[in-house]
Design a protein around this motif. Structure first.
Motif, PDB file in Angstrom:
ATOM      1  N   LEU A  72     -12.108 -14.473 -32.867  1.00  0.00           N
ATOM      2  CA  LEU A  72     -12.578 -13.938 -31.589  1.00  0.00           C
ATOM      3  C   LEU A  72     -11.399 -13.566 -30.695  1.00  0.00           C
ATOM      4  O   LEU A  72     -11.378 -12.486 -30.091  1.00  0.00           O
ATOM      5  CB  LEU A  72     -13.466 -14.961 -30.886  1.00  0.00           C
ATOM      6  CG  LEU A  72     -13.946 -14.555 -29.483  1.00  0.00           C
ATOM      7  CD1 LEU A  72     -14.745 -13.264 -29.524  1.00  0.00           C
ATOM      8  CD2 LEU A  72     -14.758 -15.668 -28.847  1.00  0.00           C
ATOM      9  N   ALA A  73     -10.398 -14.441 -30.615  1.00  0.00           N
ATOM     10  CA  ALA A  73      -9.237 -14.155 -29.779  1.00  0.00           C
ATOM     11  C   ALA A  73      -8.486 -12.924 -30.293  1.00  0.00           C
ATOM     12  O   ALA A  73      -8.016 -12.089 -29.508  1.00  0.00           O
ATOM     13  CB  ALA A  73      -8.309 -15.374 -29.744  1.00  0.00           C
ATOM     14  N   ILE A  74      -8.384 -12.795 -31.615  1.00  0.00           N
ATOM     15  CA  ILE A  74      -7.691 -11.637 -32.191  1.00  0.00           C
ATOM     16  C   ILE A  74      -8.447 -10.350 -31.871  1.00  0.00           C
ATOM     17  O   ILE A  74      -7.843  -9.327 -31.524  1.00  0.00           O
ATOM     18  CB  ILE A  74      -7.535 -11.827 -33.712  1.00  0.00           C
ATOM     19  CG1 ILE A  74      -6.562 -12.985 -33.994  1.00  0.00           C
ATOM     20  CG2 ILE A  74      -7.059 -10.547 -34.382  1.00  0.00           C
ATOM     21  CD1 ILE A  74      -6.553 -13.447 -35.430  1.00  0.00           C
ATOM     22  N   GLU A  75      -9.771 -10.368 -31.979  1.00  0.00           N
ATOM     23  CA  GLU A  75     -10.561  -9.175 -31.673  1.00  0.00           C
ATOM     24  C   GLU A  75     -10.422  -8.791 -30.197  1.00  0.00           C
ATOM     25  O   GLU A  75     -10.330  -7.611 -29.853  1.00  0.00           O
ATOM     26  CB  GLU A  75     -12.024  -9.403 -32.037  1.00  0.00           C
ATOM     27  CG  GLU A  75     -12.247  -9.561 -33.530  1.00  0.00           C
ATOM     28  CD  GLU A  75     -13.711  -9.413 -33.924  1.00  0.00           C
ATOM     29  OE1 GLU A  75     -14.489  -8.890 -33.110  1.00  0.00           O
ATOM     30  OE2 GLU A  75     -14.056  -9.799 -35.052  1.00  0.00           O
ATOM     31  N   LEU A  76     -10.423  -9.789 -29.319  1.00  0.00           N
ATOM     32  CA  LEU A  76     -10.271  -9.491 -27.895  1.00  0.00           C
ATOM     33  C   LEU A  76      -8.882  -8.935 -27.600  1.00  0.00           C
ATOM     34  O   LEU A  76      -8.724  -8.032 -26.770  1.00  0.00           O
ATOM     35  CB  LEU A  76     -10.530 -10.747 -27.070  1.00  0.00           C
ATOM     36  CG  LEU A  76     -11.973 -11.272 -27.093  1.00  0.00           C
ATOM     37  CD1 LEU A  76     -12.054 -12.623 -26.387  1.00  0.00           C
ATOM     38  CD2 LEU A  76     -12.917 -10.280 -26.438  1.00  0.00           C
ATOM     39  N   ALA A  77      -7.863  -9.477 -28.281  1.00  0.00           N
ATOM     40  CA  ALA A  77      -6.512  -8.953 -28.087  1.00  0.00           C
ATOM     41  C   ALA A  77      -6.424  -7.505 -28.580  1.00  0.00           C
ATOM     42  O   ALA A  77      -5.810  -6.649 -27.931  1.00  0.00           O
ATOM     43  CB  ALA A  77      -5.504  -9.830 -28.821  1.00  0.00           C
ATOM     44  N   ALA A  78      -7.054  -7.220 -29.722  1.00  0.00           N
ATOM     45  CA  ALA A  78      -7.030  -5.852 -30.252  1.00  0.00           C
ATOM     46  C   ALA A  78      -7.697  -4.880 -29.297  1.00  0.00           C
ATOM     47  O   ALA A  78      -7.267  -3.726 -29.175  1.00  0.00           O
ATOM     48  CB  ALA A  78      -7.708  -5.825 -31.620  1.00  0.00           C
ATOM     49  N   ALA A  79      -8.740  -5.324 -28.603  1.00  0.00           N
ATOM     50  CA  ALA A  79      -9.422  -4.437 -27.660  1.00  0.00           C
ATOM     51  C   ALA A  79      -8.498  -4.012 -26.524  1.00  0.00           C
ATOM     52  O   ALA A  79      -8.678  -2.935 -25.945  1.00  0.00           O
ATOM     53  CB  ALA A  79     -10.662  -5.123 -27.098  1.00  0.00           C
ATOM     54  N   ARG A  80      -7.494  -4.834 -26.201  1.00  0.00           N
ATOM     55  CA  ARG A  80      -6.583  -4.499 -25.112  1.00  0.00           C
ATOM     56  C   ARG A  80      -5.599  -3.395 -25.509  1.00  0.00           C
ATOM     57  O   ARG A  80      -4.872  -2.880 -24.656  1.00  0.00           O
ATOM     58  CB  ARG A  80      -5.804  -5.732 -24.662  1.00  0.00           C
ATOM     59  CG  ARG A  80      -6.667  -6.922 -24.291  1.00  0.00           C
ATOM     60  CD  ARG A  80      -7.666  -6.593 -23.214  1.00  0.00           C
ATOM     61  NE  ARG A  80      -7.029  -6.372 -21.933  1.00  0.00           N
ATOM     62  CZ  ARG A  80      -7.620  -5.863 -20.874  1.00  0.00           C
ATOM     63  NH1 ARG A  80      -8.882  -5.466 -20.960  1.00  0.00           N
ATOM     64  NH2 ARG A  80      -6.981  -5.716 -19.735  1.00  0.00           N
ATOM     65  N   LEU A  81      -5.599  -3.026 -26.797  1.00  0.00           N
ATOM     66  CA  LEU A  81      -4.715  -1.946 -27.232  1.00  0.00           C
ATOM     67  C   LEU A  81      -5.113  -0.602 -26.644  1.00  0.00           C
ATOM     68  O   LEU A  81      -4.359   0.366 -26.761  1.00  0.00           O
ATOM     69  CB  LEU A  81      -4.712  -1.862 -28.766  1.00  0.00           C
ATOM     70  CG  LEU A  81      -3.973  -2.993 -29.473  1.00  0.00           C
ATOM     71  CD1 LEU A  81      -4.269  -2.972 -30.964  1.00  0.00           C
ATOM     72  CD2 LEU A  81      -2.462  -2.874 -29.242  1.00  0.00           C
TER      73      LEU A  81
END
Length: 505
Positions: free
Chosen positions: A469-478
């Motif tokens: 979940l944290a990785i997906e949220l971080a990717a969204a910030r790209l």
């Protein structure tokens, strides 16, 4: 004269800057209610007598003198100058906005105007402020409150509808859906409200459930009113039918045959965890209770649904796979109703003459056992940790009384039910975590690859402990940041990761 705020949306109260005012007994509170509802206006003695004593009680022989005594007590509590004598009556010396009911009306009307003007953010803030004024049933201290209170409750329902509409306009369908669904259950024939629920289901990627909800409303209107849905609902139904069905997922290991139940189509591909899925499938083939354990954000929900769907594709559960989402449930006593709702069993409350009277007397657990007995199904209880005792009790009863039921639970701690098989879920391996970051990053920023800055990407997945979940949220910030900028901002990870996600639990 210091300002006083009056509350009639709940028990009648008066508040000054120094604190609450002790108003007095039931008759004095009823008198204040009548005057506050008409703040700043003269109220004739006859009207005051009728409403303070009500139709169910006989006024005293000298009603005028009795009313004067109540006025004296109210003046003693509030100050003589705040209850003015007028020609043939009395008046509360207050502005309408000093009374919560009138303040609610003003704020709600402003919120609706903002919504109509295309400003849902401002509308949501105004409507939230308006609805927060309600502390209980309207005009609770009036002896004969039913008719007048019903009018205020109707205004409250209008404001709640507008608030849900603002939430949908802001893209917050997932956040408003639980409360919206609960309100729809209380008002099954309210077509504008039901239309909002159908839209929320559609907007959260659940078109099949949206169509089922429309059919539920259509049958309810036909059975109870002999009427067809409104043009608005029929138009919404046509929109749902016209929308293209979700395309096939690219994951090669997904089952080709459809699985019955209520699992929603996933909106993104599933990355990695093949060994965990195989282990879960093997456990579900031989055990009746399997609990997937892991910290928040470890991917338990997604993994459990993938494993359940793949296991069900072989025909192990001909009566389907049913997901009961417990994250929105806060009351342990509501767990059984949440599972009934997931199974579609609450529909029986809505239809048929006398159905409500029949169902209201039944124990929800008995209804659930009746729903599951004789069926072979997999029940997925998702996010049990905050209701673990209630979930454990329900699971133990189902396993004992419904031999065809298998339970797959996700939780941060075991249920503690005899026969429970535990499957701990650890973090993603670094290569799998990088692949997940790459796939979600490419969706947020077309053309992105981790090779753009592999060192930064690797630092991100390590510092996020391999939590999907944290990785997906971080990717969204790209969409707005480079991998290096994200890595440098992870010291404030909560604000960074959640500021752009409206649907994170």
């Amino acid at each position: 004269m210091g300002g006083v705020r009056y509350c009639v949306l709940g028990s009648t109260q008066a508040h000054t800057a120094e604190g609450s005012v002790v108003v007095g007994g039931p008759r004095v509170r009823a008198l204040l209610t009548v005057l506050a509802v008409r703040a700043g206006r003269a109220v004739p003695v006859g009207v005051l007598v009728d409403e303070v004593w009500g139709a169910g009680a006989e006024p005293p022989a000298d009603a005028v003198a009795a009313l004067q005594a109540l006025v004296g007590r109210l003046r003693k509590a509030l100050g003589h100058e705040r209850v003015e004598s007028t020609d043939g009556g009395y008046r509360l010396a207050a502005e309408p906005d000093d009374v919560d009911a009138h303040r609610f009306t003003r704020l709600a009307a402003e919120g609706v105007r903002e919504l109509d003007a295309g400003r849902p953010g401002r509308a949501a803030a105004l409507l939230d402020e308006a609805l927060a004024l309600w502390k209980g049933p309207a005009l609770a201290d009036l002896p004969d409150r039913a008719a007048e209170a019903a009018r205020w409750e109707a205004r409250r329902l209008d404001a709640r509808r507008a608030g849900f509409a603002a939430g949908l306009a802001l893209g917050e369908a997932a956040a408003v859906l639980p409360e919206l669904a609960a309100l729809c259950a209380e008002h099954p024939l309210d077509e504008p409200l039901q239309a909002l629920r159908i839209r929320a289901l559609r907007d959260t990627g659940r078109p099949s459930e949206a169509l089922a909800a429309y059919e539920e409303v259509r049958r309810g209107l036909a059975d109870r009113l002999g009427a067809d849905p409104s043009p608005e609902l029929r138009a919404l139904h046509a929109e749902l039918l016209a929308e293209p069905a979700p395309g096939p997922t690219p994951a090669p290991t997904r089952p080709s045959a459809p699985v019955s139940g209520n699992l929603r189509a996933r909106l993104t591909s599933f990355v990695g965890r093949e060994d965990d899925i195989s282990a879960l499938q093997d456990a579900l083939a031989t055990e009746r209770l399997v609990t997937l354990l892991g910290p928040g954000g470890a991917g338990k929900t997604r993994l459990s649904q993938e494993a359940a769907e793949r296991a069900a594709a072989g025909g192990a559960w001909p009566d389907g796979v049913w997901l009961a989402e417990l994250a929105p449930v806060t009351d342990p006593e509501a767990v059984t109703e949440a599972v009934l709702g997931a199974l579609g069993a609450r529909e029986t409350v809505l239809f048929g003459a006398g159905a409500e009277e029949f169902r209201l007397g039944e124990d929800p657990l008995d209804r659930l056992v009746e729903q599951c007995a004789g069926r072979r199904l997999l029940l997925l209880l998702d996010n049990c940790e905050h209701l673990v005792a209630a979930a454990a009790e329900l699971t133990a009863l189902l396993l004992a009384r419904c031999p065809g039921v298998t339970v797959l639970a996700t939780s941060r701690e075991p249920l503690g039910v005899p026969g429970e098989v535990l499957r701990p879920l650890g973090p993603l391996p670094e290569e799998t975590a990088l692949r997940l970051f790459a796939e979600r990053g490419a969706a947020a920023r077309p053309g992105f690859t981790v090779d753009d800055d592999r060192a930064a990407a690797a630092e991100i997945v390590r510092r996020l402990d391999g939590l999907p979940l944290a990785i997906e949220l971080a990717a969204a910030r790209l969409r707005m940041l480079t991998p290096r900028q994200i890595a440098d901002r992870l010291d404030d990870r909560f604000r960074l990761l959640t500021s752009g996600a409206r649907t994170v639990l």
